[in-house]
Design an enzyme around this catalytic site. Structure first.
Site, PDB file in Angstrom:
ATOM      1  N   LYS A 148       0.856  -1.183   0.000  1.00  0.00           N
ATOM      2  CA  LYS A 148       0.000   0.000   0.000  1.00  0.00           C
ATOM      3  C   LYS A 148       0.891   1.232   0.000  1.00  0.00           C
ATOM      4  O   LYS A 148       1.856   1.301   0.761  1.00  0.00           O
ATOM      5  CB  LYS A 148      -0.908   0.013   1.228  1.00  0.00           C
ATOM      6  CG  LYS A 148      -1.883  -1.154   1.310  1.00  0.00           C
ATOM      7  CD  LYS A 148      -2.689  -1.098   2.599  1.00  0.00           C
ATOM      8  CE  LYS A 148      -3.603  -2.296   2.738  1.00  0.00           C
ATOM      9  NZ  LYS A 148      -4.350  -2.276   4.027  1.00  0.00           N
ATOM     10  N   ASP A 172       5.861  -0.888  14.354  1.00  0.00           N
ATOM     11  CA  ASP A 172       4.602  -1.181  15.044  1.00  0.00           C
ATOM     12  C   ASP A 172       4.807  -1.410  16.529  1.00  0.00           C
ATOM     13  O   ASP A 172       3.871  -1.308  17.323  1.00  0.00           O
ATOM     14  CB  ASP A 172       3.961  -2.429  14.434  1.00  0.00           C
ATOM     15  CG  ASP A 172       2.926  -2.082  13.384  1.00  0.00           C
ATOM     16  OD1 ASP A 172       2.363  -0.974  13.455  1.00  0.00           O
ATOM     17  OD2 ASP A 172       2.669  -2.905  12.505  1.00  0.00           O
ATOM     18  N   HIS A 230      -8.070  -3.694  16.769  1.00  0.00           N
ATOM     19  CA  HIS A 230      -7.660  -3.670  15.364  1.00  0.00           C
ATOM     20  C   HIS A 230      -7.956  -5.061  14.812  1.00  0.00           C
ATOM     21  O   HIS A 230      -7.217  -6.013  15.062  1.00  0.00           O
ATOM     22  CB  HIS A 230      -6.176  -3.338  15.228  1.00  0.00           C
ATOM     23  CG  HIS A 230      -5.709  -3.303  13.796  1.00  0.00           C
ATOM     24  ND1 HIS A 230      -5.403  -2.138  13.143  1.00  0.00           N
ATOM     25  CD2 HIS A 230      -5.522  -4.290  12.887  1.00  0.00           C
ATOM     26  CE1 HIS A 230      -5.040  -2.406  11.907  1.00  0.00           C
ATOM     27  NE2 HIS A 230      -5.109  -3.721  11.727  1.00  0.00           N
ATOM     28  N   GLY A 256      -8.529  -7.389  11.670  1.00  0.00           N
ATOM     29  CA  GLY A 256      -8.367  -7.617  10.246  1.00  0.00           C
ATOM     30  C   GLY A 256      -7.845  -9.020  10.036  1.00  0.00           C
ATOM     31  O   GLY A 256      -8.019  -9.890  10.900  1.00  0.00           O
ATOM     32  N   GLU A 279      -2.551   3.762   8.686  1.00  0.00           N
ATOM     33  CA  GLU A 279      -1.153   3.661   9.119  1.00  0.00           C
ATOM     34  C   GLU A 279      -0.234   4.516   8.257  1.00  0.00           C
ATOM     35  O   GLU A 279       0.747   5.094   8.760  1.00  0.00           O
ATOM     36  CB  GLU A 279      -0.724   2.191   9.083  1.00  0.00           C
ATOM     37  CG  GLU A 279      -1.428   1.350  10.136  1.00  0.00           C
ATOM     38  CD  GLU A 279      -1.482  -0.129   9.800  1.00  0.00           C
ATOM     39  OE1 GLU A 279      -1.381  -0.948  10.719  1.00  0.00           O
ATOM     40  OE2 GLU A 279      -1.645  -0.473   8.607  1.00  0.00           O
TER      41      GLU A 279
END
Length: 446
Positions: A22, A167, A227, A229, A433
């Protein structure tokens, strides 16, 4: 056209997954030091997503957001076979479609899942590159992908600064009794065996967004963040700092995911792989299970994929027969088993974090692809936590949430607030992010 075509001060944010990339391109939104810059330091110019990199043809999308010349592409590209070729194709498209020379990019932000003991972002040097590479075994689905993109960036854009954002950084505030494991501490310290926590860039973005939405300083907020996903985790935030989180030494621990098992009994892997069908303590018949094989089984061949055959949680929810609340259905329907198991593990952490926060919670926040899109999951989890004092979920707000562009939404039902009451809200946050990295990069003046 935006002055992005002439200004040599662009920030690129890259988020590399095991088979995806991304990309977001930003420019400063206001002069440094201005009030506008402090509130919103960067402006999104365009974004791109490349998926199925490891199983060509890759799917490539490219979309301008705030350029005067609008461009949109969504196509399959046979020439993209790895992260380096994916990035190369993006730069080509950037020049051809948006008339932006890649040399105008001065800073490149890389999301790196595991940063070990790094407590701040770091400009990539050979030492930093080697350190991240040494941590790849602790984040096998992500760190190696990030490194391949970092190498490609240094090669193709050598004049731009490549900066790693970790992270793990958000969770450096974990108290030692929470981050420690009950093992020999000499070995633990020597080998760095402790809870690091992940999804930190997402949690940092959510904390900032919720702080602005509630108009309360971050330092005053107690939150439970989810979170959810294909990789999923939970985090307890106390006074604006990470108090606990579900992932541990690696992203494998905690909640199950698309292909991850989540927390299991550590001995399970030996029973799972035993040749004789059961584990034996007899060294003559014991099966050796290498770290690589064990991590492959638990990271890539478990989770919803193992239970249902699909990694698409939307498919799982649609086939879970959620209208039937008979818990015995989990034994008959693998999709229901996966759904109920996920809800159960989420409740484990939500309940635990309420105790750690002494019930003093401003909101529970759903984020990530599932948290933002699964109407069914939010409804069931919200119903189960009503006993903790949360406002009831508003079904209409919950249904409409997926079509809203708002960064933060309150899907709680309205009710009169009692005097001195600290309302527990149910929120959704569209986490970003890439934007979080660009914001930190601009404000830190890298």
């Amino acid at each position: 056209m935006s002055n992005a075509s002439s200004d040599k001060n662009l920030i690129l944010s890259l988020n590399a997954g095991s088979s995806s990339l991304k990309i977001s391109l930003y420019e400063p939104s206001a002069p440094s030091g201005s009030v506008e810059f402090l509130v919103k330091p960067v402006k999104l110019l365009l974004k791109s997503t490349i998926s199925s990199i490891s199983s060509p043809p890759a799917q490539f999308s490219f979309e301008s957001v705030s350029l005067s010349s609008q461009c949109h592409k969504d196509e399959k590209i046979d020439s993209i076979t790895d992260h380096a070729s994916a990035f190369s194709h993006f730069l080509h498209c950037l020049k051809q479609e948006a008339s932006i020379d890649g040399r105008r990019i001065t800073r490149i932000c890389h999301r790196v899942v595991h940063g070990g003991d790094y407590t701040d972002p770091v400009e990539i040097s050979q030492e930093a590159y080697d350190h991240i590479e040494n941590l790849s075994d602790l984040a096998p689905l992500h760190n190696s992908a990030a490194l391949s993109v970092i190498k490609a960036c240094i090669s193709t854009l050598p004049d731009a600064k490549s900066i790693a954002y970790f992270d793990t950084t958000f969770h450096t505030t974990l108290p030692i009794h929470i981050s420690s494991y009950a093992i020999d501490q000499n070995i633990a310290h020597k080998k760095g065996l402790k809870k690091y926590g992940f999804h930190g860039l997402s949690y940092a973005f959510i904390l900032n967004a919720v702080s602005q939405y509630l108009q309360k300083p971050k330092e005053s907020l107690n939150l439970i963040l989810l979170h959810l996903g294909s990789g999923a985790s939970a985090c307890a935030v106390q006074n604006g700092k990470s108090l606990d989180t579900s992932m541990g030494l690696t992203p494998l621990s905690g909640l199950p995911g698309a292909t991850r098992s989540g927390t299991i009994d550590p001995s399970l892997i030996f029973h799972y792989t035993a040749r004789a069908g059961r584990m034996s303590h007899d060294p003559n018949v014991a099966t050796h299970v290498g770290v690589t094989r064990a991590e492959d089984l638990l990271n890539r061949k478990s989770g919803w994929k193992a239970l249902t055959g699909t990694t698409d949680f939307g498919v799982i929810a649609s086939k879970a027969e959620l209208g039937n609340r008979d818990p015995a259905l989990s034994a008959q329907n693998p999709y229901r088993l996966a759904f109920d198991l996920f809800v159960d593990r989420i409740l484990d952490f939500v309940g635990s974090y309420h105790l750690k926060l002494k019930g003093d919670v401003d909101a529970i926040v759903f984020a990530g692809g599932i948290g933002e899109r699964s109407v069914e999951l939010r409804a069931i989890v919200s119903d189960r936590i009503a006993c903790l004092g949360y406002r009831a979920l508003c079904p209409e707000k919950n249904e409409r949430a997926s079509s809203s562009d708002n960064v933060v939404q309150d899907i709680s039902a309205e009710r009169r607030q009692e005097a001195n009451e600290r309302p527990k809200r149910i929120l959704i946050c569209r986490t970003d992010e890439q934007l979080e990295m660009a914001r930190q990069c601009a404000q830190a003046h890298f």
